[in-house]
Design a protein around this motif. Structure first.
Motif, PDB file in Angstrom:
ATOM      1  N   PRO A  82     -19.359   3.421   2.314  1.00  0.00           N
ATOM      2  CA  PRO A  82     -20.404   4.361   2.761  1.00  0.00           C
ATOM      3  C   PRO A  82     -20.706   4.291   4.251  1.00  0.00           C
ATOM      4  O   PRO A  82     -21.182   5.263   4.832  1.00  0.00           O
ATOM      5  CB  PRO A  82     -21.628   3.957   1.927  1.00  0.00           C
ATOM      6  N   SER A  83     -20.432   3.145   4.890  1.00  0.00           N
ATOM      7  CA  SER A  83     -20.764   2.989   6.305  1.00  0.00           C
ATOM      8  C   SER A  83     -19.552   3.095   7.221  1.00  0.00           C
ATOM      9  O   SER A  83     -19.675   2.905   8.428  1.00  0.00           O
ATOM     10  CB  SER A  83     -21.442   1.625   6.524  1.00  0.00           C
ATOM     11  N   TYR A  84     -18.392   3.423   6.673  1.00  0.00           N
ATOM     12  CA  TYR A  84     -17.144   3.341   7.439  1.00  0.00           C
ATOM     13  C   TYR A  84     -17.146   4.268   8.656  1.00  0.00           C
ATOM     14  O   TYR A  84     -16.938   3.842   9.779  1.00  0.00           O
ATOM     15  CB  TYR A  84     -15.954   3.667   6.536  1.00  0.00           C
ATOM     16  N   GLY A  85     -17.329   5.540   8.451  1.00  0.00           N
ATOM     17  CA  GLY A  85     -17.188   6.507   9.546  1.00  0.00           C
ATOM     18  C   GLY A  85     -18.408   7.388   9.688  1.00  0.00           C
ATOM     19  O   GLY A  85     -18.276   8.611   9.859  1.00  0.00           O
ATOM     20  N   GLU A 145      -7.014  19.431   4.504  1.00  0.00           N
ATOM     21  CA  GLU A 145      -7.909  19.094   5.617  1.00  0.00           C
ATOM     22  C   GLU A 145      -9.176  18.411   5.108  1.00  0.00           C
ATOM     23  O   GLU A 145      -9.681  17.463   5.728  1.00  0.00           O
ATOM     24  CB  GLU A 145      -8.271  20.362   6.385  1.00  0.00           C
ATOM     25  N   PHE A 146      -9.682  18.857   3.960  1.00  0.00           N
ATOM     26  CA  PHE A 146     -10.887  18.233   3.400  1.00  0.00           C
ATOM     27  C   PHE A 146     -10.614  16.759   3.083  1.00  0.00           C
ATOM     28  O   PHE A 146     -11.453  15.892   3.348  1.00  0.00           O
ATOM     29  CB  PHE A 146     -11.321  18.962   2.135  1.00  0.00           C
ATOM     30  N   LEU A 147      -9.445  16.466   2.531  1.00  0.00           N
ATOM     31  CA  LEU A 147      -9.124  15.082   2.192  1.00  0.00           C
ATOM     32  C   LEU A 147      -9.031  14.231   3.449  1.00  0.00           C
ATOM     33  O   LEU A 147      -9.441  13.060   3.453  1.00  0.00           O
ATOM     34  CB  LEU A 147      -7.812  15.035   1.403  1.00  0.00           C
ATOM     35  N   ASP A 148      -8.485  14.797   4.520  1.00  0.00           N
ATOM     36  CA  ASP A 148      -8.422  14.055   5.783  1.00  0.00           C
ATOM     37  C   ASP A 148      -9.830  13.752   6.294  1.00  0.00           C
ATOM     38  O   ASP A 148     -10.092  12.655   6.815  1.00  0.00           O
ATOM     39  CB  ASP A 148      -7.647  14.858   6.825  1.00  0.00           C
ATOM     40  N   ARG A 149     -10.726  14.715   6.164  1.00  0.00           N
ATOM     41  CA  ARG A 149     -12.102  14.490   6.600  1.00  0.00           C
ATOM     42  C   ARG A 149     -12.774  13.420   5.748  1.00  0.00           C
ATOM     43  O   ARG A 149     -13.579  12.622   6.243  1.00  0.00           O
ATOM     44  CB  ARG A 149     -12.892  15.792   6.550  1.00  0.00           C
ATOM     45  N   PHE A 150     -12.449  13.389   4.467  1.00  0.00           N
ATOM     46  CA  PHE A 150     -13.017  12.366   3.584  1.00  0.00           C
ATOM     47  C   PHE A 150     -12.529  10.977   4.016  1.00  0.00           C
ATOM     48  O   PHE A 150     -13.307  10.025   4.078  1.00  0.00           O
ATOM     49  CB  PHE A 150     -12.615  12.647   2.138  1.00  0.00           C
ATOM     50  N   VAL A 151     -11.234  10.866   4.313  1.00  0.00           N
ATOM     51  CA  VAL A 151     -10.685   9.575   4.757  1.00  0.00           C
ATOM     52  C   VAL A 151     -11.349   9.135   6.054  1.00  0.00           C
ATOM     53  O   VAL A 151     -11.692   7.958   6.233  1.00  0.00           O
ATOM     54  CB  VAL A 151      -9.157   9.675   4.917  1.00  0.00           C
ATOM     55  N   ALA A 152     -11.546  10.082   6.980  1.00  0.00           N
ATOM     56  CA  ALA A 152     -12.187   9.736   8.244  1.00  0.00           C
ATOM     57  C   ALA A 152     -13.619   9.245   8.031  1.00  0.00           C
ATOM     58  O   ALA A 152     -14.106   8.397   8.794  1.00  0.00           O
ATOM     59  CB  ALA A 152     -12.179  10.948   9.177  1.00  0.00           C
ATOM     60  N   ARG A 153     -14.284   9.755   7.002  1.00  0.00           N
ATOM     61  CA  ARG A 153     -15.680   9.347   6.761  1.00  0.00           C
ATOM     62  C   ARG A 153     -15.781   8.084   5.929  1.00  0.00           C
ATOM     63  O   ARG A 153     -16.658   7.222   6.172  1.00  0.00           O
ATOM     64  CB  ARG A 153     -16.423  10.491   6.055  1.00  0.00           C
ATOM     65  N   PHE A 154     -14.902   7.888   4.925  1.00  0.00           N
ATOM     66  CA  PHE A 154     -15.069   6.786   3.975  1.00  0.00           C
ATOM     67  C   PHE A 154     -13.939   5.755   4.008  1.00  0.00           C
ATOM     68  O   PHE A 154     -14.001   4.767   3.291  1.00  0.00           O
ATOM     69  CB  PHE A 154     -15.197   7.340   2.557  1.00  0.00           C
ATOM     70  N   GLY A 155     -12.900   5.986   4.782  1.00  0.00           N
ATOM     71  CA  GLY A 155     -11.847   4.989   4.921  1.00  0.00           C
ATOM     72  C   GLY A 155     -10.763   5.017   3.879  1.00  0.00           C
ATOM     73  O   GLY A 155      -9.725   4.379   4.054  1.00  0.00           O
ATOM     74  N   VAL A 156     -10.969   5.732   2.784  1.00  0.00           N
ATOM     75  CA  VAL A 156      -9.964   5.835   1.720  1.00  0.00           C
ATOM     76  C   VAL A 156      -9.939   7.266   1.213  1.00  0.00           C
ATOM     77  O   VAL A 156     -10.881   8.034   1.436  1.00  0.00           O
ATOM     78  CB  VAL A 156     -10.264   4.881   0.537  1.00  0.00           C
ATOM     79  N   LYS A 157      -8.854   7.601   0.524  1.00  0.00           N
ATOM     80  CA  LYS A 157      -8.783   8.917  -0.093  1.00  0.00           C
ATOM     81  C   LYS A 157      -9.589   8.938  -1.390  1.00  0.00           C
ATOM     82  O   LYS A 157      -9.652   7.929  -2.102  1.00  0.00           O
ATOM     83  CB  LYS A 157      -7.331   9.275  -0.414  1.00  0.00           C
TER      84      LYS A 157
END
Length: 787
Positions: free
Chosen positions: A247-250, A317-329
């Motif tokens: 939750p605090s990754y990105g 693109e949504f999945l990439d944004r999720f990885v950038a925010r949470f660190g995992v897919k």
């Protein structure tokens, strides 16, 4: 109260198949009635012998325990089965049971108030074959299945089929044969062997295939090291455990509007309990980053979250944004996911190992262990309505699932559905507004181009003004988008000599020409023929004419007008399918193309940073329909597609080509008066008693011939109960009268908001003559399509 009964037909089947009997539910508990809900969750108890004063009397052995089992077939009843004396099958257990001559999956359903269901003949009931080692379906999930079946008048077995969609998940994955370091290096250490030992450094075990690939050696090298005792074989668990989002990754810096909305959503998650928030933000306002904060709060609390997207297969693109925010897919759930991966996701969701799922509408039926949040992105999108099989609307059922599970639901859109808008106006939903774009982006200036003056050149469909704007945009190093919501090259092909028109032999529609593939195709049944060189009616050569434009024709025109520009054509039916579209959408977002020509898939929430111009080729296309939602759908579609431009900087433009610039929908779009459009459309719906101020249900009667379909439709109309504030319209031939060889008639039921529509439909179906001879009647509650 619900009771069990044993129909005569089930007694006959029981005798024929060796003891199968069924249990019929006569009514359902209201999910809001706590007393009934508790009663439905009581477990079935074996029969207790009556007390006796004779201390030396033998106690009669308890009889076999009997439980109701719901099976995923087109029935609304639960069958009674015996639980083996040496086993147990708690409520919610997923089991394998005999059904006639075969074995099927099922779920032990909630006990009916009043006991075991069958008072006699228990010794002839068939026995549960197996109880699978997976967590039982949660009570909220079972209530959800009951609720969906009752609301849409769909057999609960068909709803359960959507829950049990991954039967492979019920079996644990077989372990994989692997190898690890076991002894000293071999006496003869070749370069290939050295690479294998280098990969195995650190006492890690590898699968054989993975080791061969990582070390770039042949399998014989690994076999030789095993034979010499340097390596040993071991069993490895299949699949990697899913990474848990951090939750605090990105965490991102949010602007004041975003921060206020995110704080409200985090508070809703922390407080718990059911509520619905409408996240109403203009295109490019950062709605995704805001509801990511609610997802983060849910994960931090140890619960699971589900994010619904209308076109998950196209949103890499949504999945990439999720990885950038949470660190995992996140875990994905949609039709393009491989069966083995689907099984892993299903099992991980059931055990609680999977924390976040991003999926299409069917992911709503995953058996979450502890679901704590549902997000419906682009909640207005028509893709959330399932039209075939078990009919349901995922947005509405997402709200129901939140109510039954007592957790918050977020609906996000730049163009909310009228239903959600009115719910927010009336206080049922809380509206959280994001009135401006995030960052430096600004909405595009929208200009109407009246195609009546000046008209495009003969044989062309882009006005000179739009063509010049595209040329200037590309020359400036920016990108342009040309939008037309019509697939193929042309919607109609005819012979200029004899007037012959190419029709589908199975449907009452024209065949659409797809010039890229050289075929004529029906978009309803899939019938396809090669485009001939001569007219099949008169034999005239080179007499076939394409009438009207599709995106392939616009792409052909763009190639003539802008020969030096890099062009992409995107549509759901082009060769390469979803995988190709993902790659090409990503390429366009990176600036690897100058012009993209496509259908409504371009309006599905994509972010194109360099897009500076949008051209809507035909804004009138969606307005010429007998659909009460035509104005709303057209407004949403044009607003969404024009909103793709101007995401990263100001100065973007959108040109809307139309022959009716005075139409209220187009006037509202051009003036940027979104609230005015909603106010006007709400007033029209209220006057007409249409949703959300009234309710609709469609009945579609179909048969292989026109006469029996019409006869059944007419009989249905005559059998309709008379009731105040209920209007039955029809029967009328459907706008598309024949689909896949079946002739179709429609009836429409319109009721006041407070009328129990489902009760009326049940009385009607009970009074109506049964359909026979291959005639089918489909009920569509809250219809979205009227074709």
């Amino acid at each position: 109260m619900r009771t069990f009964a044993t129909p005569d037909r089930c007694l006959r089947r029981r005798a024929e198949s060796g003891g199968l009997a069924c249990v019929v539910r006569s009514a359902y508990p209201d999910p809001g009635d706590r007393s009934r809900r508790v009663a439905c969750l009581r477990s079935v108890s074996p029969r207790v012998p009556a007390p006796t004063s004779d201390l030396f009397a033998k106690t009669a052995p308890a009889g076999p325990r009997v439980v109701p089992v719901l099976v995923p077939v087109a029935l609304d009843v639960a069958y009674s089965y015996r639980v083996p004396l040496d086993g147990d099958a708690p409520v919610g257990s997923i089991v394998e049971v005999p059904l006639g001559p075969r074995r099927v999956l099922g779920v032990v359903w909630d006990e009916e108030p009043g006991g075991r269901g069958l008072s006699t003949g228990d010794n002839r009931l068939r026995e549960i074959v197996r109880v699978f080692d997976v967590p039982p379906l949660a009570p909220a999930m079972r209530r959800f299945v009951d609720w969906v079946g009752r609301y849409y008048l769909v057999p609960r077995g068909m709803v359960l089929r959507m829950v049990l969609r991954a039967p492979e998940a019920l079996e644990p994955e077989a372990p994989v044969r692997g190898v690890r370091r076991a002894g000293p290096p071999p006496e003869r250490l070749t370069a290939a062997r050295a690479r294998v030992l280098e990969v195995l450094a650190g006492d890690f075990a590898w699968s054989r295939g993975g080791l061969v690939a990582a070390a770039a050696v042949s399998a014989s090298v690994v076999d030789g090291l095993i034979a010499q005792g340097t390596l040993e074989e071991v069993w490895l668990p299949s699949g990697l455990p899913p990474g848990r989002p951090d939750p605090s990754y990105g965490a991102r810096d949010l602007n004041p509007d975003q921060a206020a909305a995110a704080a409200a959503l985090r508070a809703a998650v922390a407080e718990g309990g059911f509520r619905v928030d409408l996240l109403d933000g203009v295109t490019g306002s950062g709605k995704t980053e805001v509801y990511f904060e609610a997802v983060a709060a849910t994960v931090a609390a140890g619960r699971q979250a589900l994010v619904l997207l209308p076109e998950i297969a196209l949103t890499a693109e949504f999945l990439d944004r999720f990885v950038a925010r949470f660190g995992v897919k996140p875990a994905e759930w949609h039709s393009d996911v491989a069966p083995k991966t689907r099984a892993r996701v299903w099992r991980g969701v059931a055990t609680g190992d999977v924390a976040v799922v991003v999926g299409a509408r069917s992911s709503l039926f995953l058996p979450f262990a502890d679901l704590g949040l549902v997000v419906v992105d682009e909640e207005h999108d028509g893709a959330y309505k399932q039209e075939d099989g078990a009919v349901y609307h995922a947005r509405d059922m997402g709200v129901v699932r939140g109510r039954l599970g007592d957790f918050p639901v977020i609906l996000a859109s730049a163009t909310p559905s009228l239903e959600s808008w009115v719910n927010a106006e009336q206080g049922r939903y809380r509206r959280l507004s994001l009135p401006s774009r995030a960052g430096a982006g600004r909405p595009p200036a929208i200009v109407a181009l009246d195609l009546r003056r000046p008209a495009p050149e003969r044989g062309r469909f882009l006005s000179p003004i739009l063509a010049a704007a595209v040329r200037d945009t590309v020359a400036a190093g920016r990108q342009a988008l040309l939008f037309l919501n019509r697939r193929g090259y042309a919607p109609l092909t005819l012979c200029r000599s004899c007037g012959h028109r190419f029709e589908c032999p199975n449907c009452s529609t024209w065949l659409v020409e797809h010039r890229f593939r050289g075929v004529l195709t029906c978009h309803h049944c899939g019938h396809t023929v090669r485009r001939p060189d001569s007219c099949p009616e008169c034999g005239e050569l080179d007499a076939l004419v394409a009438c009207g434009p599709g995106i392939e024709r616009i792409a052909e025109e763009a190639a003539e007008l802008f020969p030096d520009a890099r062009r992409l054509v995107l549509s759901s039916d082009l060769p390469g399918g979803t995988a190709r579209m993902k790659l090409e959408l990503a390429a366009f977002a990176k600036g690897e193309a100058d012009i993209v020509i496509g259908t409504q898939i371009l309006a599905k929430g994509h972010n194109f940073p360099l897009l500076a111009l949008v051209g809507v080729v035909d804004a009138d296309l969606g307005l010429a329909q007998g659909d009460p939602r035509a104005a709303e759908k057209t407004f949403q579609l044009i607003q969404q597609v024009t909103g793709r431009a101007g995401r990263s900087e100001a100065g973007a433009r959108a040109f809307v080509q139309t022959r009716a610039p005075e139409h209220p929908v187009l006037r509202a779009i051009i003036a940027g008066d979104r609230d005015g459009f909603y106010d006007s459309e709400i007033a029209e719906r209220r006057r007409a008693g249409l949703p959300p101020f009234g309710r609709l249900a469609g009945l579609i009667v179909s048969a292989d011939a026109r006469e029996p379909a019409f006869a059944q439709a007419r009989a249905l109309a005559l059998a309709a109960p008379q009731q105040d504030e209920v209007t039955v319209l029809g029967p009328a031939e459907a706008p598309i009268a024949v689909v896949r060889g079946r002739h179709r008639f429609r009836l429409l039921v319109q009721v006041a908001r407070h009328v129990d529509l489902q009760a009326f439909l049940r009385r009607w179906m009970a009074a109506a003559p049964a359909a026979t001879g291959g005639v089918r009647v489909q009920i569509d509650v809250d219809p979205q399509s009227f074709l």
